[in-house]
Write an enzyme that holds these catalytic residues in place. Structure first.
Site, PDB file in Angstrom:
ATOM      1  N   HIS A 134     -68.105  42.919 -73.371  1.00  0.00           N
ATOM      2  CA  HIS A 134     -68.042  42.986 -71.908  1.00  0.00           C
ATOM      3  C   HIS A 134     -69.271  43.724 -71.342  1.00  0.00           C
ATOM      4  O   HIS A 134     -70.289  43.861 -72.019  1.00  0.00           O
ATOM      5  CB  HIS A 134     -66.713  43.612 -71.458  1.00  0.00           C
ATOM      6  CG  HIS A 134     -65.542  43.041 -72.207  1.00  0.00           C
ATOM      7  ND1 HIS A 134     -64.999  41.808 -71.926  1.00  0.00           N
ATOM      8  CD2 HIS A 134     -64.844  43.513 -73.282  1.00  0.00           C
ATOM      9  CE1 HIS A 134     -64.002  41.565 -72.770  1.00  0.00           C
ATOM     10  NE2 HIS A 134     -63.890  42.580 -73.607  1.00  0.00           N
TER      11      HIS A 134
ATOM     12  N   HIS B 240     -64.881  45.789 -79.505  1.00  0.00           N
ATOM     13  CA  HIS B 240     -63.889  45.649 -78.427  1.00  0.00           C
ATOM     14  C   HIS B 240     -62.755  46.648 -78.618  1.00  0.00           C
ATOM     15  O   HIS B 240     -62.634  47.305 -79.649  1.00  0.00           O
ATOM     16  CB  HIS B 240     -63.272  44.235 -78.449  1.00  0.00           C
ATOM     17  CG  HIS B 240     -64.219  43.157 -78.032  1.00  0.00           C
ATOM     18  ND1 HIS B 240     -64.207  42.590 -76.786  1.00  0.00           N
ATOM     19  CD2 HIS B 240     -65.233  42.560 -78.713  1.00  0.00           C
ATOM     20  CE1 HIS B 240     -65.160  41.674 -76.707  1.00  0.00           C
ATOM     21  NE2 HIS B 240     -65.800  41.637 -77.862  1.00  0.00           N
TER      22      HIS B 240
ATOM     23  N   GLU C 193     -61.319  44.870 -82.752  1.00  0.00           N
ATOM     24  CA  GLU C 193     -60.511  45.456 -81.673  1.00  0.00           C
ATOM     25  C   GLU C 193     -60.064  46.810 -82.219  1.00  0.00           C
ATOM     26  O   GLU C 193     -59.214  46.897 -83.099  1.00  0.00           O
ATOM     27  CB  GLU C 193     -59.292  44.574 -81.374  1.00  0.00           C
ATOM     28  CG  GLU C 193     -59.635  43.164 -80.918  1.00  0.00           C
ATOM     29  CD  GLU C 193     -60.036  43.071 -79.439  1.00  0.00           C
ATOM     30  OE1 GLU C 193     -60.064  44.121 -78.766  1.00  0.00           O
ATOM     31  OE2 GLU C 193     -60.308  41.953 -78.983  1.00  0.00           O
TER      32      GLU C 193
HETATM   33 ZN    ZN Z   1     -62.754  42.947 -75.266  1.00  0.00          ZN
END
Ligand code: ZN
Length: 343
Positions: free
Chosen positions: A131, A225, A307
């Site tokens: 992002h 992430h 993640e």
């Molecule tokens: Zn993400």
């Protein structure tokens, strides 16, 4: 995580995981958990074994515990519908255990003869901070559809936040910078897909993120992430590319090495952070294969996403917002990459 483009508010998080749901009725969960629990434990053991010989250090591992199931309809509708995971090992970090000590797993070669070539010399790693903190101000740009070979998808997404507003994009950049520092100290050449800031107020798009790794001929690419699912869902997972072919996407050559890279990262991340694999997907292995991510589908270099935890869970969020924990996370990812590169 967050692969949609609603604003980054705590209420709007979602994640789209093709491996869910396995079960759609709560009445089946108890049976499912009972059936899957041994599989989960086996998966956990496998992941740890793949991390390297020190992974089984019993002092750094708590015994597996039954999963605590999440009630449907949490803060986020989609996440609330996600079935809770089968049993996952408890997280030593969650109970305040100290950082396990010891050398990086599956890396280093203390027995190597003097004068042996450095396996890390001349190697290139591309780090993709997930992002961009400016994405939420550029909805039109990031909602533009781009070609991911097998499909079309939004250019980029906003990412999620913790309930107190710490943005995933801040987290990913911080961990990525820490990761770069560790890798460069080992002599690895490191490139970023972006640095955010004035010169990069949004994005890059997912196709460009993949292209940067490809054009750099990276030996490994890692996209950093954190997830945004319901309270009670905890732990890390590494996302591996599925075998896909379509348009400009062809992952046939990277599926194998990417799995090796992902297994190394998962095992080392677990060791350095003391956290357990996700309890809500991946069957307790900390590994998930996906075919819907442009950043993986378009990659021609070994690549995984990690993640690091669930920003919407209070206990995970306490870790993700800790600079000390983020340093451990970066160290674990670095150790996995170095192990993959043979260093
Ligand atoms: Zn993400």
């Amino acid at each position: 995580m967050r692969y949609d483009n609603s604003p980054p508010s705590p209420e709007s998080g979602s994640s789209i995981s093709p491996d869910r749901p396995w079960y759609t009725r709560r009445s089946t969960l108890a049976v499912a958990a009972a059936v899957l629990a041994p599989t989960c434990l086996a998966g956990w053991v496998l992941t740890q074994a793949l991390a390297g010989p020190a992974a089984g250090d019993p002092q750094t591992r708590a015994a597996p515990q039954p999963a605590s199931h999440t009630a449907p309809g949490g803060a986020d509708g989609k996440a609330g519908a996600t079935p809770s995971a089968p049993a996952a090992p408890a997280s030593p970090a969650a109970s305040g255990s100290p950082l396990p000590s010891g050398p990086p797993l599956a890396s280093g070669s203390p027995g190597a003869p003097a004068g042996a070539p450095d396996p890390l010399a001349g190697r290139t790693v591309v780090i993709d901070p997930g992002h961009n903190t400016g994405n939420f101000k550029h909805s039109r740009e990031i909602n533009r559809q781009v070609d991911i070979g097998t499909n079309r998808k939004e250019c980029d997404t906003t990412g999620t936040t913790t309930n107190s507003g710490y943005m995933e994009a801040e987290f990913t950049m911080d961990v990525s910078r820490r990761l770069r520092t560790v890798l460069e100290a080992r002599g690895v050449k490191v490139l970023f897909t972006h640095e955010a800031g004035p010169e990069r107020p949004w994005g890059p798009c997912i196709d460009e993120r993949a292209r940067i790794g490809n054009e750099a001929k990276a030996d490994a690419v890692v996209s950093v992430h954190a997830d945004g699912v319901s309270e009670g869902s905890r732990g890390y997972h590494v996302i591996l590319p599925a075998a896909v072919r379509g348009g400009s996407a062809d992952t046939s050559k990277i599926v194998g090495p990417s799995r090796t890279l992902g297994e190394r990262i998962a095992g080392n991340f677990a060791r350095t952070t003391g956290t357990g694999p996700a309890n809500y997907l991946g069957s307790g292995t900390g590994l998930v294969v996906r075919d819907d991510l442009g950043g993986l589908n378009l990659s021609t270099r070994p690549k995984v996403f990690i993640e690091c935890g669930n920003m919407r869970d209070a206990k995970d969020a306490a870790l993700l917002t800790s600079p000390e924990w983020r340093q451990k996370a970066a160290q674990g990812i670095a150790d996995g990459i170095v192990g993959f590169l043979g260093g």
